[in-house]
Design an enzyme around this catalytic site. Structure first.
Site, short mmCIF file in Angstrom:
data_model
loop_
_atom_site.label_atom_id
_atom_site.label_comp_id
_atom_site.label_asym_id
_atom_site.label_seq_id
_atom_site.Cartn_x
_atom_site.Cartn_y
_atom_site.Cartn_z
N GLU A 98 -15.51 -10.55 -2.59
CA GLU A 98 -15.55 -10.43 -4.38
C GLU A 98 -15.73 -12.08 -4.58
OE1 GLU A 98 -11.08 -9.54 -5.14
OE2 GLU A 98 -10.63 -8.33 -3.23
N ASP A 144 -9.65 -3.56 -8.06
CA ASP A 144 -9.30 -4.50 -8.37
C ASP A 144 -7.95 -5.14 -8.35
OD1 ASP A 144 -9.79 -7.68 -6.87
OD2 ASP A 144 -10.45 -7.70 -9.17
O1 LIG Z 1 3.52 -6.14 -6.23
C1 LIG Z 1 2.43 -5.86 -6.57
N1 LIG Z 1 2.38 -4.68 -6.99
C2 LIG Z 1 1.06 -3.40 -6.80
O2 LIG Z 1 0.87 -2.79 -6.98
C3 LIG Z 1 -0.13 -4.38 -6.89
N2 LIG Z 1 -1.13 -4.29 -7.23
C4 LIG Z 1 -1.78 -5.40 -6.61
N3 LIG Z 1 -1.09 -6.92 -6.13
C5 LIG Z 1 -1.09 -7.73 -5.41
O3 LIG Z 1 -2.66 -8.41 -6.43
C6 LIG Z 1 -3.56 -8.60 -5.72
C7 LIG Z 1 -4.76 -7.64 -5.86
O4 LIG Z 1 -5.50 -8.74 -5.00
P1 LIG Z 1 -7.33 -7.70 -5.18
O5 LIG Z 1 -7.29 -6.38 -5.37
O6 LIG Z 1 -8.17 -8.38 -4.33
O7 LIG Z 1 -6.20 -6.54 -3.20
P2 LIG Z 1 -6.22 -7.14 -2.07
O8 LIG Z 1 -7.08 -8.25 -1.57
O9 LIG Z 1 -5.46 -6.73 -1.27
O10 LIG Z 1 -7.00 -5.77 -1.19
P3 LIG Z 1 -9.08 -5.08 -1.41
O11 LIG Z 1 -9.22 -4.41 -2.37
O12 LIG Z 1 -9.38 -5.78 -2.40
O13 LIG Z 1 -8.95 -5.10 0.19
C8 LIG Z 1 -2.51 -8.29 -3.63
O14 LIG Z 1 -2.85 -8.88 -3.05
C9 LIG Z 1 -1.23 -7.44 -4.20
O15 LIG Z 1 -0.37 -9.00 -4.07
C10 LIG Z 1 0.13 -5.95 -6.33
N4 LIG Z 1 1.35 -6.22 -6.16
MG LIG Z 2 -8.87 -8.42 -2.87
#
Ligand SMILES: O=c1[nH]c(=O)c2ncn([C@@H]3O[C@H](COP(=O)(O)OP(=O)(O)OP(=O)(O)O)[C@@H](O)[C@H]3O)c2[nH]1
Ligand SMILES: [Mg+2]
Length: 180
Positions: free
Chosen positions: A36, A65
Site C-alpha cells: 500500500e 482501503d
Molecule cells: O472497527 C472497524 N470496523 C470496520 O468496519 C473497519 N474497517 C476497517 N477498519 C480498520 O481500519 C483498518 C483498515 O486498514 P486496511 O483497509 O489497510 O485493512 P487491512 O490492512 O486490515 O486489510 P487489507 O484489506 O489492506 O488487506 C483495519 O485494520 C481495521 O482496523 C475497521 N475497523
Molecule cells: Mg491494509
C-alpha cells in the site's frame, strides 16, 4: 455474478460477502496482503494499490482501503488505521481521547475496482463518535469503540452491515455494475 475481493482482513471479507449476497453477487476471497503506497487520502491509496496489483494479476478484482478518522485528532489514524490498530489498538485510541470532549469520528471505506482495463473507486462514509470504553464483542477492529446512535458497531452485530461505510461503498459499486 462472482467478483474477486483481494484482502488480508477476514472481517472485511465476511461483511462484504454478506452485503454482496443481498445483491445476488458472490465473492471469491483472494487472501493476500499487498503493497500500500503512502498517500494523503484513502482514494489515492486504494487506486494506486489497485493499479499496481493490476500489473501483477491478469484478472478483474476489487480491493478496499478503509480507516477511522477522529476529528479531535485531526483525522488520525485515517490512512494509518491498520498500523495503529496493530500497535496501540483500541486501548491506545481511548487513552489518546481521555478527557477529550469532541468525540466525533467517521469511518471511510474506498473500494477500488479493476475491470480489466481501468480502475474505478467507490467511497462510503458513516459518522459516529468514539466511546469512552470498549463495548460489544461483534465486528472487528475499532468496532468496540465506534458509537453509532448510542450503540457501538461491536454491539450492533449484523445490523452494522445496514449502515456501515463498507455497505455504502459496496452499494455504489454494485449499483454501478448493475447499470453496465
Ligand atoms: O472497527 C472497524 N470496523 C470496520 O468496519 C473497519 N474497517 C476497517 N477498519 C480498520 O481500519 C483498518 C483498515 O486498514 P486496511 O483497509 O489497510 O485493512 P487491512 O490492512 O486490515 O486489510 P487489507 O484489506 O489492506 O488487506 C483495519 O485494520 C481495521 O482496523 C475497521 N475497523
Ligand atoms: Mg491494509
Amino acid at each position: 455474478m462472482e467478483l474477486t475481493f483481494i484482502t488480508s482482513n477476514e472481517g472485511k471479507f465476511r461483511e462484504a460477502e454478506q452485503i454482496a449476497a443481498k445483491y445476488g453477487i458472490s465473492l471469491k476471497w483472494k487472501k493476500m496482503s499487498y503493497l500500500e503506497p503512502q498517500g494523503s487520502s484513502l482514494e489515492e491509496i486504494a487506486s494506486l494499490s489497485a493499479e499496481m496489483l493490476s500489473k501483477e494479476l491478469k484478472e478483474t478484482f476489487f480491493i478496499e482501503d478503509s480507516g477511522l478518522f477522529i476529528e479531535a485528532l485531526k483525522g488520525f489514524p485515517g490512512p494509518y488505521s491498520s498500523y495503529v490498530f496493530k500497535t496501540i489498538g483500541n486501548e491506545g485510541i481511548l487513552r489518546l481521547m481521555d478527557g477529550v470532549e469532541d468525540r466525533r469520528a467517521y469511518f471511510l471505506a474506498v473500494i477500488a475496482y479493476f475491470d480489466g482495463s481501468e480502475v474505478q473507486t467507490f467511497t462510503g462514509r458513516v459518522d459516529g463518535e468514539i466511546s469512552t470504553e470498549m463495548r460489544g464483542s461483534g465486528g472487528f477492529g475499532f468496532d468496540p469503540i465506534f458509537l453509532y446512535n448510542g450503540r457501538t458497531f461491536a454491539e450492533m452485530g449484523e445490523e452494522k452491515n445496514a449502515v456501515s461505510h463498507r455497505r455504502r461503498a459496496l452499494e455504489g459499486f454494485f449499483t454501478c455494475l448493475s447499470d453496465r
